[in-house]
Design an enzyme around this catalytic site. Structure first.
Site: not given
Length: 228
Positions: A66, A68, A79, A191
């Site tokens: 999701d 930031y 990202f 991740h």
């Protein structure tokens, strides 16, 4: 839904956005904002990934969880943060792996727009979040929208690469049956967050592996350099 769907994605998303689930999502988002809650990214940029990367141009899909949730960070690309905003820890680790994998020095910014313009779909699973509340809009209806996007890429004949960092991205891919049967290449690893990067993200070489596959299938390599 107040966002304008880019033309290339309309055949994919118009049926989804006309559903009752999408109408509930749109109504809920409006109610949240009317109640004074801050939602990121701001209106007009929530489908930025689709705007910058038309469906017929997609070569790579990088799935995020999701947006930031800090001020000025979310820009509609997984990202990525705008220039002038401090590079978040997960992106800093992505840059470390990029340097180890391809010898590309980390840039002084976190804007991944150049990747998106080359066919890298930087798509989050959930496309909005409440300020300061990570994961707060999960399960509200965005899954149907972003699942449809992933399925549309997977259904194409052109071979693409799906980069799946972390369990959320990998679970999303499992929902797309066409991805298993298609001519695509899946690169899965932990991740890049500081909590998990050392469990197998570092050393996974996703960038060089992606380009090797793309070149082998005549789709052209991605220039991962970001300048600055």
């Amino acid at each position: 839904m107040s966002e304008s769907v880019p033309d290339s994605w309309k055949p994919v998303l118009d049926p989804v956005l006309g559903s009752e689930e999408a109408r509930r999502l749109g109504g809920w988002l409006r109610a949240e904002e009317d109640a004074g809650k801050t939602v990121y990214p701001p209106r007009g940029s929530r489908l930025k990934a689709l705007e910058l990367t038309p469906l017929d141009a997609v070569k790579v899909v990088i799935l995020g969880q999701d947006p930031y949730h800090g001020p000025g960070q979310a820009m509609g690309l997984s990202f990525s943060v705008p220039e002038g905003v401090k590079v978040p820890p997960s992106l800093a680790n992505i840059y470390k792996e990029l340097e180890a994998d391809c010898g590309i020095a980390p840039p002084g910014h976190g804007d991944l727009t150049p990747w998106a313009r080359q066919g890298v779909l930087l798509l989050n699973n959930t496309l909005t979040v409440e300020a300061g509340q990570a994961g707060s809009h999960a399960g509200r209806g965005w899954d149907a929208v972003t699942d449809a996007c992933v399925a549309a890429v997977a259904a194409r004949d052109e071979p693409s690469v799906f980069i799946l960092w972390g369990s959320h991205a990998q679970a999303k891919a499992k929902r797309v049956g066409a991805l298993k049967a298609g001519p695509h290449h899946v690169i899965a690893s932990p991740h890049p967050s500081p909590l998990s990067a050392y469990r197998g993200f570092f050393g996974s070489k996703p960038f060089s592996r992606t380009n090797a596959f793309l070149e082998e299938h005549g789709r052209g390599a991605v220039d991962w350099r970001l300048g600055g």
